[in-house]
Design a protein around this motif. Structure first.
Motif, short mmCIF file in Angstrom:
data_model
loop_
_atom_site.label_atom_id
_atom_site.label_comp_id
_atom_site.label_asym_id
_atom_site.label_seq_id
_atom_site.Cartn_x
_atom_site.Cartn_y
_atom_site.Cartn_z
N UNK A 143 0.85 -0.74 -0.16
CA UNK A 143 -0.10 0.18 -0.32
C UNK A 143 0.67 1.57 -0.07
N UNK A 144 1.89 1.23 0.42
CA UNK A 144 2.64 2.69 0.76
C UNK A 144 3.80 2.10 1.14
N UNK A 145 5.09 2.93 1.09
CA UNK A 145 6.51 3.26 1.99
C UNK A 145 6.55 2.00 3.33
N UNK A 146 5.47 2.83 3.88
CA UNK A 146 5.90 2.37 5.88
C UNK A 146 5.37 0.76 5.42
N UNK A 147 4.46 -0.28 4.80
CA UNK A 147 4.36 -1.20 4.48
C UNK A 147 5.53 -2.26 4.19
N UNK A 148 6.03 -1.66 3.14
CA UNK A 148 7.30 -1.90 2.65
C UNK A 148 8.30 -2.11 3.26
N UNK A 149 9.09 -0.97 4.67
CA UNK A 149 9.53 -1.09 4.78
C UNK A 149 9.36 -2.35 6.43
N UNK A 150 8.40 -2.12 6.80
CA UNK A 150 7.54 -3.33 7.70
C UNK A 150 8.40 -4.95 6.96
N UNK A 151 7.65 -4.81 6.16
CA UNK A 151 8.24 -6.38 4.95
C UNK A 151 9.47 -6.43 4.78
N UNK A 152 10.16 -5.56 4.70
CA UNK A 152 11.98 -5.96 4.87
C UNK A 152 12.09 -6.44 6.61
N UNK A 153 11.64 -6.11 6.98
CA UNK A 153 12.15 -6.22 8.62
C UNK A 153 11.66 -7.78 9.20
N UNK A 154 10.48 -8.18 8.35
CA UNK A 154 9.75 -9.31 8.45
C UNK A 154 10.39 -10.53 7.39
N UNK A 155 11.24 -10.15 6.58
CA UNK A 155 11.92 -10.52 5.49
C UNK A 155 12.90 -11.25 6.34
N UNK A 156 13.91 -10.11 6.81
CA UNK A 156 15.30 -10.35 7.50
C UNK A 156 15.12 -10.66 8.56
N UNK A 157 14.23 -10.81 9.29
CA UNK A 157 14.10 -11.67 10.57
C UNK A 157 13.54 -13.07 10.30
N UNK A 158 12.49 -13.65 9.07
CA UNK A 158 13.09 -15.06 9.31
C UNK A 158 14.26 -15.40 8.21
N UNK A 159 14.54 -14.92 7.69
CA UNK A 159 15.65 -15.40 6.11
C UNK A 159 17.24 -14.32 6.52
N UNK A 160 17.71 -14.12 7.33
CA UNK A 160 18.12 -13.28 7.68
C UNK A 160 19.29 -12.75 6.16
#
Length: 468
Positions: free
Chosen positions: A228-245
């Motif tokens: 939806x917006x850059x804030x959602x993108x930043x949240x998704x980045x944090x989520x994926x890095x937490x899962x995949x490092x």
């Protein structure tokens, strides 16, 4: 200066010293077509010794030298000034791969080797050179070292500064500094190579580099995701890095207007999703193991993100060709902009968490000052670097708008400054940003930079009019 030209022809051969206007012309304009200069000659040395001889001859004649590689820079750093009293030193003939050391994960290459050739040489020994740029087929080693290029994999591997082990440099007086050390540890005083990385040829001419290699990934997963917006993108980045490092190799943010330009100007481009969304993310995960389970991990995380409302839609590439098609959408944004016409361009960085605030504040201020302005925003969200460009939708209105560049810069750079960012993330300063650098650097920083310049180049003959 006729005597200097004859001397240069004697050093590199008549066929490798161009002094006729029509022959010089292709090397006197930057890739964007924004800057055109003049030069006494364009010279093509074949090795460091010839570079040394040319630089020494120019120094004796008090003639400026402008180092140039593939001429793909975006800030006019490799374009001579209009005065025409310099020699363009094009290093594209220097194409030797001197050594490839798989055991030490290092490769030593000359300045004129294209980035794609370095990548291919690494692959031949089952290694990876991770720097990846849209211009990798034509940009050259000396250029990407001198501009400290970044690209799409900085998130995992760092920018050029982190990828260089050693350098060979011809100094402004013509001496050759051999700093081609392939060491990970060398604690013997000042790390001199760092001074030349990102210096844009203002301190010396990079003639060769020893670069780091890495294990080659065996598994790659690529996805195009709508948010939806850059804030959602930043949240998704944090989520994926937490899962995949660190297996998250690239994380690119793309606005819908950016994609629209690609779909308009690039014939083979196709929209990956059935409907339009305001923002997209192109994400790549890699692993050196085939049985890494990356695809399953990514799809599980994306499923959770959809359920949480953090992700609107997406598609995961099922084949290598599909992945390449997704990457071509991202990589062709700059080319599509070039075909669309001129625009006011910014290459900025802010802390990753501040990206949503930057996009919102800068967008609001630009819209208020210039109603109807078109903003093309895309870039490397994973390392906080955005390419943030403005134009008018109608070409007939663009000339007047480009004249507003100083005012537009002040809006964009003002927001960058508020958020603790930088006015140049990976493109350098060149001619384009030299005038505004003094407004965004502390006086003590500028003084130190000038002292370094004076120490290496007291006569000011190395790429004058760039950076400082």
């Amino acid at each position: 200066m006729n005597a200097l030209i004859e001397t240069l022809k004697g050093l590199v051969g008549t066929g490798h010293c161009l002094d006729i206007d029509a022959d010089k012309a292709p090397f006197l304009t930057d890739w964007r077509g924004r800057y055109t200069g003049n030069a006494l000659a364009v010279v093509f040395p074949v090795d460091a010794e010839e570079v040394s001889s040319v630089v020494r001859a120019c120094a004796a004649a008090q003639c400026a030298v402008v180092p140039q590689g593939g001429n793909t820079g975006l800030c006019g750093g490799a374009t001579p000034l209009f005065e025409g009293d310099s020699v363009v030193l094009n290093l594209s003939r220097m194409r030797k791969i001197r050594t490839v050391d798989a055991a030490n994960n290092a490769i030593t290459v000359e300045a004129g080797v294209p980035l794609a050739v370095v990548q291919a040489a690494a692959e031949e020994v089952d290694r990876l050179f991770p720097l990846s740029l849209a211009s990798e087929g034509s940009c050259e080693v000396g250029g990407f070292v001198s501009t400290n290029a970044g690209g799409v994999q900085v998130l995992r591997y760092g920018n050029t500064r982190e990828l260089v082990l050693g350098l060979e440099v011809v100094l402004p007086d013509g001496r050759i500094w051999n700093g081609l050390r392939a060491l990970r540890k060398d604690n013997t005083g000042y790390d001199l190579k760092q001074l030349f990385i990102g210096a844009e040829g203002t301190l010396g001419v990079v003639t060769a580099a020893t670069l780091k290699l890495f294990p080659r990934p065996r598994c790659t997963v690529t996805a195009w995701l709508a948010v939806a917006d850059p804030a959602a993108a930043v949240g998704l980045l944090g989520r994926l890095r937490a899962a995949a490092g660190d297996r998250v190799t690239a994380f690119e943010l793309i606005s819908r207007p950016s994609l629209d330009l690609v779909l308009l100007h690039m014939p083979d481009a196709r929209d990956p999703l059935p409907r339009a969304y305001p923002w997209y993310v192109l994400v790549e995960l890699t692993d050196t193991r085939l049985d890494s389970g990356l695809a399953e991990l990514l799809e599980a995380e994306l499923g959770l993100a959809v359920a949480d409302g953090a992700l609107c839609d997406g598609t995961v590439a099922a084949t290598e060709s599909q992945a390449l098609a997704l990457w071509s959408l991202r990589e062709n944004i700059s080319e599509a902009q070039k075909r669309e016409g001129v625009s006011i361009k910014h290459d900025v960085s802010v802390p990753i968490g501040a990206i949503p605030a930057f996009v919102e504040r800068a967008g609001e201020k630009l819209a208020a000052a210039y109603p109807g302005v078109r903003v093309i925003c895309f870039g490397h969200l994973g390392d906080g670097n955005l390419h943030y460009n403005q134009s008018r939708p109608l070409q007939s209105e663009n000339a007047a708008f480009i004249a507003c560049t100083p005012e537009v810069n002040e809006i964009v750079y003002g927001v960058v400054r508020e958020l603790g960012g930088s006015i140049s993330a990976e493109h350098g300063i060149g001619q384009l940003k030299r005038g505004v650098l003094t407004l965004h650097k502390e006086p003590v920083e500028l003084e130190m930079m000038r002292r370094i310049k004076a120490a290496f180049d007291p006569c000011g003959t190395m790429n004058p009019g760039k950076v400082l």
